[in-house]
Each structure stands twice: as structure tokens, then as C-alpha cells.
Enzyme design. Structure first.
Site, PDB file in Angstrom:
ATOM      1  CB  SER A   1      -0.684  -0.111   1.247  1.00 51.82           C
ATOM      2  OG  SER A   1      -1.416   1.250   1.328  1.00 51.82           O
TER       3      SER A   1
ATOM      4  CG  HIS B   1      -3.711  -1.712  -1.431  1.00 51.99           C
ATOM      5  ND1 HIS B   1      -5.065  -2.258  -1.818  1.00 51.99           N
ATOM      6  CD2 HIS B   1      -4.491  -0.635  -0.607  1.00 51.99           C
ATOM      7  CE1 HIS B   1      -5.927  -2.224  -1.093  1.00 51.99           C
ATOM      8  NE2 HIS B   1      -5.671  -0.968  -0.159  1.00 51.99           N
TER       9      HIS B   1
ATOM     10  CG  ASP C   1      -4.909   2.197   1.040  1.00 52.32           C
ATOM     11  OD1 ASP C   1      -5.713   1.592   1.008  1.00 52.32           O
ATOM     12  OD2 ASP C   1      -4.054   1.903   1.652  1.00 52.32           O
TER      13      ASP C   1
ATOM     14  CG  MET D   1      -7.972   7.202   2.692  1.00 53.32           C
ATOM     15  SD  MET D   1      -7.074   7.066   4.267  1.00 53.32           S
ATOM     16  CE  MET D   1      -6.483   5.407   4.282  1.00 53.32           C
TER      17      MET D   1
ATOM     18  CG  HIS E   1      -9.298  -0.024  -0.586  1.00 58.78           C
ATOM     19  ND1 HIS E   1      -8.744  -0.037   0.799  1.00 58.78           N
ATOM     20  CD2 HIS E   1     -10.578   0.395  -0.229  1.00 58.78           C
ATOM     21  CE1 HIS E   1      -9.734  -0.013   1.530  1.00 58.78           C
ATOM     22  NE2 HIS E   1     -10.873  -0.019   1.228  1.00 58.78           N
TER      23      HIS E   1
ATOM     24  CG  MET F   1     -11.215   3.389   1.987  1.00 62.68           C
ATOM     25  SD  MET F   1      -9.664   3.098   3.117  1.00 62.68           S
ATOM     26  CE  MET F   1      -8.416   3.332   1.937  1.00 62.68           C
TER      27      MET F   1
ATOM     28  CG  MET G   1     -11.930  -3.032   4.746  1.00 58.82           C
ATOM     29  SD  MET G   1     -10.321  -2.570   4.110  1.00 58.82           S
ATOM     30  CE  MET G   1      -9.563  -1.359   5.166  1.00 58.82           C
TER      31      MET G   1
ATOM     32  CG  ASP H   1      -6.266  -2.979   3.220  1.00 60.13           C
ATOM     33  OD1 ASP H   1      -5.379  -2.853   3.617  1.00 60.13           O
ATOM     34  OD2 ASP H   1      -6.886  -2.266   2.526  1.00 60.13           O
TER      35      ASP H   1
HETATM   36  C1  DX5 Z   1      -6.486   1.164   5.824  1.00 62.84           C
HETATM   37  C2  DX5 Z   1      -5.982   0.973   4.453  1.00 62.84           C
HETATM   38  C3  DX5 Z   1      -4.797   0.027   4.356  1.00 62.84           C
HETATM   39  C4  DX5 Z   1      -3.519   0.302   5.179  1.00 62.84           C
HETATM   40  C5  DX5 Z   1      -2.736  -0.946   5.410  1.00 62.84           C
HETATM   41  O1  DX5 Z   1      -7.594   2.129   5.393  1.00 62.84           O
HETATM   42  O2  DX5 Z   1      -6.992   0.475   3.483  1.00 62.84           O
HETATM   43  O3  DX5 Z   1      -4.485  -0.410   2.792  1.00 62.84           O
HETATM   44  O4  DX5 Z   1      -2.850   1.253   4.264  1.00 62.84           O
HETATM   45  O5  DX5 Z   1      -1.878  -0.539   6.359  1.00 62.84           O
HETATM   46  P1  DX5 Z   1      -1.148  -1.975   7.385  1.00 62.84           P
HETATM   47  O6  DX5 Z   1      -0.722  -2.931   6.504  1.00 62.84           O
HETATM   48  O7  DX5 Z   1      -0.049  -1.006   7.957  1.00 62.84           O
HETATM   49  O8  DX5 Z   1      -2.299  -2.105   8.205  1.00 62.84           O
HETATM   50 ZN    ZN Z   2      -6.596  -0.489   1.430  1.00 65.23          ZN
END
Ligand code: DX5
Ligand code: ZN
Length: 214
Positions: free
Chosen positions: A8, A33, A35, A37, A66, A68, A135, A169
Site C-alpha cells: 500500500s 495498492h 488507498d 481517502m 481502494h 474509501m 478489512m 487489508d
Molecule cells: C487502511 C488501508 C490499508 C492500510 C494498510 O485504511 O486500507 O490499506 O494502508 O496498512 P497496514 O498494513 O499498516 O495495516
Molecule cells: Zn486499502
């Protein structure tokens, strides 16, 4: 059997994302990956589609996006154009989840459903998704503790929806990956475990070794 390791970029050194991406590719990553947000669905704000697009030129590794975000439908087109190969959406943000999944697949991309720790698996039933992102932390940030109740969820998905690829994840490390594999997961996001390590290749190797069933 081998497991898929997906770093990620959220946990990468933000002053040097391109070099980090190339480093994890060289270290043996299977996919990247992203993320995304929006400061609404979760508190943090991370990457826009232009950031993903800029990195698309650096690698041919699969890009998993992903989302969010609230109103993910309004972002699908821009992330598809940016080079996403797989898009995960959260059912809480999709009033018409079936249609959202269909839109992603109609663009020739793989569609995934991301399940928060408290979200049930019912929504997988009537949507023709390709994969599910379990998750194992609450979404919003990296470095949180793995929530072990999600193992039961992984097993239940494997039992009821064997056609779905199961990705996990959150909180994945060399000590949590094995139980996920034993319950049916095959793809893993790694944030802090990988990027806090001294040697990315060793960290990925250790995830694979510990995740390996045989
Ligand atoms: C959380 C993200 C994950 C996160 C994973 O909202 O979707 O992808 O970055 O990080 P670790 O492996 O540190 O939990
Ligand atoms: Zn993620």
C-alpha cells in the site's frame, strides 16, 4: 500455493513515491495498492487520480485502487483513466452497489467489494464482483492492529462465495498472514510491515514464507 503481496503506497515515503514503487516492484511485489481517502468516508485525505496516473508510467504491475470515498461512482471514470486494473468500493458508500460493480466491469476492469470489520457479507450475494477486500482494521490509516474476528468472515466467504478472490487489508504481518491463508485468503495488502522494514525483499519473502500453506 503462493500468496499475492500488494504494498500500500499509503505507508511509503511520501517524499519519494516513485522510487518507493520501483523498490517494492524490485523486491517482488505482485500489485500496487492505492488507498484513496476523501476526508469524508474516512478522516484522512490521500491521493487523487492524477497521482495514480503519474505512477502508471513507472510500472506494469497491477494497480488496485481502494476507494474509501463518499460517492465513489463520481470517481470511477477518473481512476479507470488513471490506470486502475481493480477497483474496490465500500457498500456503505454505494446506494446502487450492483450498478457500481457493473460499471467497473463494463469498463473491462475487475470489481471488488471492500467490507469494513462490522459489515456483513450479505451484500456479496447479488452482485457479480470479482473479488472481496476483507478489512481487518477499520479503514482510515495504516499501522493498526489486526482484528482477528475477521478470520471467521474470511472462512464464511470462502464457503459461500468460492468464486470470489479473497484479499485482506490491514495489520498484515509475518505473524497474521498464516491464519488468513488457512481460512481461504490469497491476496494481501501490506503497509507498515513492509515499509517499516529495513529490507523490502526480505519482508516480502517473509510474508510469502509465513503465508505459504505447504
Ligand atoms: C487502511 C488501508 C490499508 C492500510 C494498510 O485504511 O486500507 O490499506 O494502508 O496498512 P497496514 O498494513 O499498516 O495495516
Ligand atoms: Zn486499502
Amino acid at each position: 500455493m503462493t500468496v499475492e503481496i500488494c504494498p500500500s503506497m499509503l505507508s511509503a515515503n511520501a517524499t519519494n513515491l516513485g522510487a518507493e514503487l520501483i523498490a517494492v516492484e524490485k523486491a517482488g511485489a505482485d500489485a500496487i495498492h492505492w488507498d484513496i481517502m476523501d476526508g469524508n468516508f474516512v478522516e484522512a485525505i490521500t491521493f487523487g487520480a492524477h497521482v495514480v496516473a503519474a505512477h502508471r508510467k513507472l510500472t506494469s504491475l497491477r494497480f488496485d485502487v481502494h476507494l474509501m470515498t463518499e460517492h465513489p461512482d463520481t470517481h470511477l471514470d477518473s481512476f479507470i483513466k488513471a490506470g486502475a486494473d481493480v477497483i474496490f468500493v465500500h457498500p456503505e458508500t454505494c446506494p446502487h452497489l450492483h450498478r457500481t460493480i457493473d460499471t467497473i466491469k463494463s469498463a473491462g476492469k475487475k470489481a471488488g467489494i471492500a467490507l469494513n470489520p462490522a459489515t456483513d457479507i450479505d451484500c456479496l450475494k447479488y452482485c457479480d464482483a470479482d473479488c472481496v477486500l476483507v478489512m481487518s482494521v477499520n479503514p482510515g490509516r495504516s499501522g493498526q492492529k489486526f482484528i482477528s474476528s475477521q478470520l471467521k468472515k474470511i472462512a464464511k466467504i470462502k464457503e459461500l462465495f468460492p468464486q470470489l478472490k479473497i484479499c485482506v487489508d490491514g495489520g498484515i504481518s509475518d505473524s497474521t498472514i498464516r491464519a488468513c491463508v488457512e481460512n481461504g485468503a490469497e491476496s494481501f495488502v501490506t503497509g507498515s510491515f513492509l515499509f517499516k522494514s529495513e529490507d523490502y525483499a526480505e519482508a516480502i519473502k517473509s510474508l510469502r514464507a509465513n503465508g505459504c500453506k505447504d
